[in-house]
Design an enzyme around this catalytic site. Structure first.
Site, mmCIF file in Angstrom:
data_model
loop_
_atom_site.group_PDB
_atom_site.id
_atom_site.type_symbol
_atom_site.label_atom_id
_atom_site.label_comp_id
_atom_site.label_asym_id
_atom_site.label_seq_id
_atom_site.Cartn_x
_atom_site.Cartn_y
_atom_site.Cartn_z
ATOM 1 N N ASP A 275 0.864 -1.189 0.000
ATOM 2 C CA ASP A 275 0.000 0.000 0.000
ATOM 3 C C ASP A 275 0.894 1.230 0.000
ATOM 4 O O ASP A 275 1.895 1.264 0.720
ATOM 5 C CB ASP A 275 -0.888 -0.028 1.260
ATOM 6 C CG ASP A 275 -2.101 0.879 1.146
ATOM 7 O OD1 ASP A 275 -3.222 0.388 1.345
ATOM 8 O OD2 ASP A 275 -1.936 2.089 0.865
ATOM 9 N N THR B 200 -4.220 6.809 0.323
ATOM 10 C CA THR B 200 -5.512 6.988 1.002
ATOM 11 C C THR B 200 -5.624 6.086 2.228
ATOM 12 O O THR B 200 -6.481 6.307 3.069
ATOM 13 C CB THR B 200 -6.701 6.701 0.049
ATOM 14 O OG1 THR B 200 -6.551 5.389 -0.478
ATOM 15 C CG2 THR B 200 -6.751 7.703 -1.086
ATOM 16 N N GLY B 201 -4.777 5.083 2.326
ATOM 17 C CA GLY B 201 -4.812 4.175 3.478
ATOM 18 C C GLY B 201 -4.023 4.745 4.654
ATOM 19 O O GLY B 201 -3.444 5.841 4.583
ATOM 20 N N TYR C 2 -15.574 5.463 -12.936
ATOM 21 C CA TYR C 2 -15.156 4.546 -11.869
ATOM 22 C C TYR C 2 -15.692 3.138 -12.147
ATOM 23 O O TYR C 2 -14.934 2.155 -12.147
ATOM 24 C CB TYR C 2 -15.646 5.063 -10.507
ATOM 25 C CG TYR C 2 -15.522 4.028 -9.420
ATOM 26 C CD1 TYR C 2 -14.275 3.550 -9.033
ATOM 27 C CD2 TYR C 2 -16.659 3.497 -8.807
ATOM 28 C CE1 TYR C 2 -14.163 2.578 -8.063
ATOM 29 C CE2 TYR C 2 -16.553 2.524 -7.829
ATOM 30 C CZ TYR C 2 -15.302 2.061 -7.467
ATOM 31 O OH TYR C 2 -15.196 1.089 -6.518
ATOM 32 N N LYS D 21 -13.581 -0.597 -13.242
ATOM 33 C CA LYS D 21 -13.666 -1.914 -12.595
ATOM 34 C C LYS D 21 -14.135 -2.968 -13.595
ATOM 35 O O LYS D 21 -13.684 -4.124 -13.563
ATOM 36 C CB LYS D 21 -14.628 -1.850 -11.410
ATOM 37 C CG LYS D 21 -14.127 -0.985 -10.275
ATOM 38 C CD LYS D 21 -12.925 -1.622 -9.572
ATOM 39 C CE LYS D 21 -12.504 -0.831 -8.358
ATOM 40 N NZ LYS D 21 -11.542 -1.508 -7.518
ATOM 41 N N HIS E 155 -18.613 9.782 2.232
ATOM 42 C CA HIS E 155 -19.626 8.731 2.367
ATOM 43 C C HIS E 155 -20.705 9.108 3.365
ATOM 44 O O HIS E 155 -20.465 9.779 4.369
ATOM 45 C CB HIS E 155 -18.953 7.410 2.753
ATOM 46 C CG HIS E 155 -18.088 6.880 1.646
ATOM 47 N ND1 HIS E 155 -16.729 7.093 1.606
ATOM 48 C CD2 HIS E 155 -18.400 6.204 0.521
ATOM 49 C CE1 HIS E 155 -16.246 6.542 0.502
ATOM 50 N NE2 HIS E 155 -17.236 6.009 -0.184
ATOM 51 N N GLY F 205 -23.778 11.074 -11.525
ATOM 52 C CA GLY F 205 -23.329 9.677 -11.574
ATOM 53 C C GLY F 205 -24.054 8.765 -10.608
ATOM 54 O O GLY F 205 -23.886 7.540 -10.682
HETATM 55 N N1 UDP Z 1 -25.219 10.928 -0.074
HETATM 56 C C1 UDP Z 1 -25.870 12.078 0.376
HETATM 57 N N2 UDP Z 1 -25.115 13.060 0.980
HETATM 58 C C2 UDP Z 1 -23.769 12.936 1.199
HETATM 59 C C3 UDP Z 1 -23.133 11.740 0.771
HETATM 60 C C4 UDP Z 1 -23.887 10.759 0.145
HETATM 61 O O1 UDP Z 1 -27.078 12.243 0.190
HETATM 62 O O2 UDP Z 1 -23.153 13.853 1.732
HETATM 63 C C5 UDP Z 1 -25.998 9.875 -0.736
HETATM 64 C C6 UDP Z 1 -25.499 9.547 -2.140
HETATM 65 O O3 UDP Z 1 -26.078 10.390 -3.103
HETATM 66 C C7 UDP Z 1 -25.939 8.090 -2.280
HETATM 67 C C8 UDP Z 1 -25.840 7.547 -0.846
HETATM 68 O O4 UDP Z 1 -25.861 8.702 0.006
HETATM 69 O O5 UDP Z 1 -27.287 8.018 -2.688
HETATM 70 C C9 UDP Z 1 -24.566 6.758 -0.586
HETATM 71 O O6 UDP Z 1 -23.476 7.539 -0.998
HETATM 72 P P1 UDP Z 1 -21.985 7.174 -0.622
HETATM 73 O O7 UDP Z 1 -21.119 8.300 -1.124
HETATM 74 O O8 UDP Z 1 -21.902 6.860 0.825
HETATM 75 O O9 UDP Z 1 -21.682 5.828 -1.399
HETATM 76 P P2 UDP Z 1 -21.797 5.473 -2.982
HETATM 77 O O10 UDP Z 1 -23.208 4.968 -3.172
HETATM 78 O O11 UDP Z 1 -21.493 6.702 -3.770
HETATM 79 O O12 UDP Z 1 -20.789 4.392 -3.161
#
Ligand code: UDP
Length: 330
Positions: free
Chosen positions: A32, A36-37, A142, A146, A190, A284
């Site tokens: 690693d 980011t880790g 992204y 993958k 997140h 997205g």
């Molecule tokens: N989300 C949100 N506000 C935030 C961050 C995320 O409403 O500040 C929503 C985002 O649009 C998605 C869900 O929460 O519908 C999960 O988003 P996250 O970024 O946690 O994970 P992802 O689905 O992008 O992998």
């Protein structure tokens, strides 16, 4: 005891796999670059090689330490929103570095490879649970990156006999039930950690991204699966490779929760309101990503131990409560 190479093992999901391997008495090397880790996320018992996949000599040197029971690949740029702003960076880094790792594995005689893949392959999925056979249609660079690596692995398996698992995570969430590891991204994007920190008064109010989705409460639905359950799924998939089968699985709980439901769960766990405002959709983001999660259960017997959103959120809250500054507090 067998040796396992965990590339990206200082990150969120990778570090939880390392914990599971160590708990099973396995030998683990983490590769690693700590971009980011966190070094503190590599538990004692695993050896950390701090180097980048963009460094061919470092990669060759570590792979030469085999034989390896398996190589796990977690190291990637992983934000859908970021990839919509900077598509070529995502495609170049994730595909280029992933191919470099796969190529090095072939040259060093590795027999089993486990790829962290994503539900973002199914970008414009409809309204039902998503099976492995659902149409692939990445909604972001992204997801595309993958998918490219999954295809590369399918060819490598066919031509070179490198058995592979591609595990499409839905939304990894929660923290090590023993409290040693958690989610610590900089910047944090997140939903669950942001909602927790907003509830604890450590961050400004959360913004709900989109309230006009075609879902019951208008907010986007995701399948939140506990990160420790993802770890055990990797080892279940590895057993498939041992049996000579490639393994492509969706990893989720089969249960979807909206952003509003996540906010309510955090409020229950914290006993406080989550201050939030309503905003537009994030580019997205599909309306709904929920796994039809039964294929891995049928093939391997794996099922998630954490079945409820409340139980998942409780572990995330416990870690953030104990680590206000994430791994800087360890
Ligand atoms: N989300 C949100 N506000 C935030 C961050 C995320 O409403 O500040 C929503 C985002 O649009 C998605 C869900 O929460 O519908 C999960 O988003 P996250 O970024 O946690 O994970 P992802 O689905 O992008 O992998």
């Amino acid at each position: 005891m067998a040796r396992h190479l965990v590339v990206g093992g200082a990150g969120y999901v990778g570090s939880h796999l390392v914990a599971e391997l160590l708990a099973r008495g396995e030998e683990v090397v983490v590769f690693d670059d700590l971009s980011t880790g966190h070094a503190a996320a590599v538990l004692a018992g695993a050896r950390l090689v701090r180097a980048s996949l963009a460094d061919p000599q470092a990669l060759d040197a570590v792979l030469a330490e085999g034989p390896w029971r398996a190589v796990f690949h977690f190291a990637a740029l992983s934000l859908v929103g970021d990839s919509m702003r900077d598509p070529l960076r995502y495609l170049r880094r994730n595909i280029g570095e992933g191919l470099a790792l796969i190529d090095a594995c072939v040259r060093h005689g590795v027999r089993r490879f486990v790829l962290s893949s994503t539900a973002a392959l199914f970008g414009s999925a409809g309204s039902g649970p998503i099976a492995e056979t659902s149409p692939i249609d990445p909604g972001s660079p992204y997801g595309e990156s993958k998918w490219a690596l999954e295809r590369a692995l399918a060819w490598t398996s066919r031509i070179h006999g490198l058995r592979y698992a591609a595990l499409r995570y839905f939304n990894a969430a929660g923290a090590d039930p023993a409290g040693r590891l958690g989610e610590d991204h900089a910047p944090e994007t997140h939903l669950i950690p942001l909602a927790i920190d907003a509830a604890l008064g450590r961050r400004p109010p959360l913004t709900v991204f989109g309230t006009d989705y075609p879902t019951p409460d208008g907010t986007a639905i995701r399948d939140y699966v506990h990160v420790a359950d993802l770890a055990t799924a990797h080892l279940a998939a590895l057993a498939q490779l041992d049996a000579g089968r490639d393994a492509v699985f969706n990893l989720g709980t089969g249960r979807g929760n909206s952003v509003r439901e996540v906010i309510a769960a955090v409020e229950r766990a914290a006993g406080r309101a989550v201050p939030h405002t309503l905003g537009p959709r994030r580019a997205g983001d599909p309306p709904m990503l929920v796994a039809a999660a039964d294929a891995i259960t049928a093939a391997t017997g794996w099922t998630p131990r954490f079945q409820s959103l409340d139980a998942i959120v409780a572990t995330a809250l416990a870690w953030r409560d104990a680590h206000p500054r994430g791994y800087n507090d360890t």
